[in-house]
Enzyme design. Structure first.
Site, PDB file in Angstrom:
ATOM      1  N   GLU A   1      -1.047  -8.871   4.631  1.00 35.53           N
ATOM      2  CA  GLU A   1      -0.764  -8.959   6.075  1.00 35.53           C
ATOM      3  C   GLU A   1      -2.025  -8.872   6.912  1.00 35.53           C
ATOM      4  OE1 GLU A   1      -1.118  -4.552   5.585  1.00 35.53           O
ATOM      5  OE2 GLU A   1      -0.530  -6.231   4.327  1.00 35.53           O
TER       6      GLU A   1
ATOM      7  N   HIS B   1      -3.433  -5.767   0.783  1.00 34.89           N
ATOM      8  CA  HIS B   1      -2.893  -5.976   2.130  1.00 34.89           C
ATOM      9  C   HIS B   1      -2.919  -7.451   2.536  1.00 34.89           C
ATOM     10  CE1 HIS B   1      -2.586  -1.804   3.616  1.00 34.89           C
ATOM     11  NE2 HIS B   1      -3.569  -1.567   2.763  1.00 34.89           N
TER      12      HIS B   1
ATOM     13  N   CYS C   1       0.825  -1.205   0.000  1.00 36.41           N
ATOM     14  CA  CYS C   1       0.000   0.000   0.000  1.00 36.41           C
ATOM     15  C   CYS C   1       0.867   1.267   0.000  1.00 36.41           C
ATOM     16  CB  CYS C   1      -0.997  -0.033   1.148  1.00 36.41           C
ATOM     17  SG  CYS C   1      -2.357   1.148   0.932  1.00 36.41           S
TER      18      CYS C   1
END
Length: 161
Positions: free
Chosen positions: A128, A126, A5
């Site tokens: 994660e 994302h 990002c």
């Protein structure tokens, strides 16, 4: 190196000092002209990325949350030269530019790239945020507790050893 990002946007601006990243794009305002946050699907494209090793061909749900994620190349020829690593796909698993499957409007669904040697990877989604399968709105039972995105971080560990 992993840039997700805002980290993706930052590393794309530093491409002149990252070996093998000279063809990376910059990331501009979404075509929707607004911040987009949702679960989408991406395909992991065959690339030299160390982090995505063994994941090529996978279509995996992932979170997007950004307002400036649309891929824009300074030179149109770079679109074919940049090492694509991830692209948005629709419900049939086909690369798409259609909203909402492609949250930012990038051509060809492009949303992640890697350096030529695979040591630096940038992506707008994302992973994660969805390393556990229970964090997803849908998942096949056979995934168990870990989502496929955990492999990306395990790949990093294997490479360091």
């Amino acid at each position: 190196t992993l840039g997700v990002c805002n980290g993706c946007q930052m590393l794309s601006q530093l491409k002149t000092i990252i070996p093998g990243a000279q063809h990376w794009p910059r990331f501009e305002r979404n075509l929707s002209e607004q911040y987009e946050a949702r679960l989408v699907a991406v395909e992991v494209v065959d690339s030299p990325s160390i982090l995505l090793r063994g994941m090529a061909g996978s279509c995996i749900p992932v979170v997007v949350a950004h307002g400036e994620g649309r891929v824009e190349f300074a030179d149109a020829r770079d679109a074919g030269r940049a090492a694509l690593a991830l692209r948005f796909v629709d419900n049939a698993g086909c690369a798409t530019e259609r909203f909402p499957y492609n949250s930012n409007g990038s051509a060809g669904g492009a949303t992640g790239f890697t350096s030529e040697d695979g040591r630096a990877t940038i992506l707008m989604p994302h992973p994660e945020r969805v390393i556990r399968s229970v964090q997803m709105s849908w998942r096949p039972r056979e995934w168990g507790e870990d989502s496929p995105w955990l492999r990306m971080f395990r790949n990093a560990r294997v490479w360091v050893d």
